[in-house]
Enzyme design. Structure first.
Site, PDB file in Angstrom:
ATOM      1  N   HIS A   1       0.738  -0.930  -0.445  1.00  0.00           N
ATOM      2  CA  HIS A   1       0.018   0.310  -0.231  1.00  0.00           C
ATOM      3  C   HIS A   1       1.342   0.848   0.077  1.00  0.00           C
ATOM      4  CE1 HIS A   1      -3.837  -2.428   1.534  1.00  0.00           C
ATOM      5  NE2 HIS A   1      -3.614  -2.142   0.194  1.00  0.00           N
TER       6      HIS A   1
ATOM      7  N   HIS B   1      -4.579  -6.056 -10.978  1.00  0.00           N
ATOM      8  CA  HIS B   1      -3.006  -5.620 -10.541  1.00  0.00           C
ATOM      9  C   HIS B   1      -2.191  -6.151 -11.698  1.00  0.00           C
ATOM     10  CE1 HIS B   1      -3.762  -3.765  -6.665  1.00  0.00           C
ATOM     11  NE2 HIS B   1      -4.082  -4.952  -6.178  1.00  0.00           N
TER      12      HIS B   1
END
Length: 436
Positions: free
Chosen positions: A258, A408
């Protein structure tokens, strides 16, 4: 000095080909009756996991991009997944509004069982993203979906006073969980940038900037490790899930990936704000310090700081190549498994920082991490990416069994080829591919 990979036409061609291979791997993802399936290691649907909103939305987004790229077969997959989100679709709650977390077909009769009826900001942010990409791709029903998703998000999840999103409601939107989380807000920023491009409404950029500013301030106060979990008063809860450190959505400690993902998003946000100001000088400028940030950090400076902290803490932290999943607040590894999405976001962040700064060190990291991904993460036998590796870089499935979705990995084939703004679908539709 060699040419950075991001500037090589041959590398860009490789990214395009790899993206097409990912779309081919997921060709069986659409579920009869609407929605998208969780995929196993060979790309077959895992029926027992049901139809999940976040997987479905990511599938719409990815295959809408595939359609915009001119890859045959992409539009039917995107449209089939989108059907679950539309009125009458299996994920849409006709009674209370919003979207269920998970549903499952119940027996041969084809009835639908609601497995998870909680209304989560994480899921609803992805509905916004899917609808936005669907509008750009011209999918049937996408505009109406975007209008409804925006209304639900603003009415139920957006806290105007806090400038952040709440996290979870019950089915009827009568009780809001006191937990507040950064993960849902992170994906809200991604979605807000897309919605702003599709609607032309700068209020979405303002909301994204308020979230981004909060994260920058929190991370700067914690040595650029991002506190993920909060009370309903937005007080950090750094020990949450200490006894369940590998939770896939709410892990204990700092989530290395993150930090990398936010580094990229802050650069997208900065670029979007700059473009908006150029189009309308009455809007705030983006080049100055982030509101309230320590030492007057700009968006770009904060992005670089988040990147450096994530790399220092996470890359080869235990002696083997790869990014550990999480660390404690001193930067020591907690969960040492390697998740595929983290290296995808690492290449994306490095590419974005290289685009923003031109500094060779980011290009060097970009190439290093693609080499790592090719050696360990890409599944050269069955396709797509291994979603989880153990600390020895051997495929595992403790947290992420199978190959849930393409989001992703597929975005990692596009970020290095696109400008920082506008958002992905709008950029692809406009032909804004960056050339050396």
């Amino acid at each position: 000095m060699s040419t950075p990979w991001t500037d090589l036409p041959t590398h860009r061609a490789w990214l395009q080909a790899h993206g097409e291979s990912l779309l081919a791997f997921g060709r069986r993802v659409a579920v009869p009756g609407g929605g998208a399936a969780w995929l196993d290691d060979e790309g077959a649907p895992v029926v027992e996991r049901g139809v999940q909103t976040w997987i479905t939305c990511r599938t719409v987004h990815v295959y809408a991009l595939g359609h915009l790229l001119g890859v045959p077969g992409s539009r039917p997959v995107a449209q089939g997944a989108l059907a679950a989100l539309l009125p009458g679709g299996v994920l849409h709650d006709a009674e209370h509004g919003g979207w269920f977390g998970t549903v499952r077909r119940a027996g041969a009769g084809g009835g639908v069982e609601v497995v998870s009826d909680a209304k989560e900001a994480y899921q609803h942010a992805f509905v916004l993203l899917a609808a936005s990409s669907g509008v750009v791709a011209g999918l049937d029903g996408a505009r109406e979906l975007l209008d409804e998703a925006a209304r639900v998000y603003l009415d139920r999840f957006w806290d105007e006073d806090a400038g952040l999103s709440v996290d979870t409601w019950d089915r009827a939107f009568t009780a809001c969980d006191p937990y507040r989380g950064i993960n849902a807000n992170m994906h809200s920023v991604e979605a807000m940038l897309a919605v702003a491009d599709v609607t032309g409404d700068p209020a979405w950029l303002d909301r994204a900037a308020r979230i981004g500013g909060f994260v920058v301030r929190q991370a700067a106060a914690q040595g650029w490790r991002i506190p993920e979990h909060y009370s309903d008063e937005w007080v950090p809860e750094p020990d949450l899930n200490r006894d369940c450190p590998d939770d896939p959505f709410k892990p204990f400690g700092a989530t290395v990936g993150h930090g990398l993902e936010w580094a990229r998003l802050l650069l997208h946000l900065e670029a979007a704000l700059v473009a908006a100001h150029e189009a309308d000088p009455g809007l705030p400028q983006a080049g100055g310090p982030v509101d309230g940030a320590a030492e007057g950090s700009t968006w770009a400076e904060a992005a670089a700081a988040l990147f450096e902290r994530a790399v220092a803490d996470g890359w080869a932290a235990d002696g083997a190549d790869g990014f550990v999943y999480t660390t404690d607040w001193a930067g020591e590894p907690v969960v040492r498994d390697r998740m595929h999405w983290v290296v995808a976001e690492a290449t994306n962040a490095a590419a974005a920082l290289h685009t923003r700064t031109g500094e060779p060190r980011y290009a060097d990291r970009y190439a290093q991490w693609w080499d790592y991904a090719d050696r360990y993460v890409l599944d050269h036998e069955h396709g797509s990416w291994h979603h989880e590796l153990d600390p020895t870089n051997t495929p595992a499935g403790t947290v992420w069994p199978g190959k849930a979705d393409l989001y992703h990995a597929f975005q990692a084939t596009l970020v290095p080829r696109l400008p920082l703004a506008p958002s992905m679908a709008t950029a692809v539709a406009s032909g804004l591919f960056v050339t050396p």
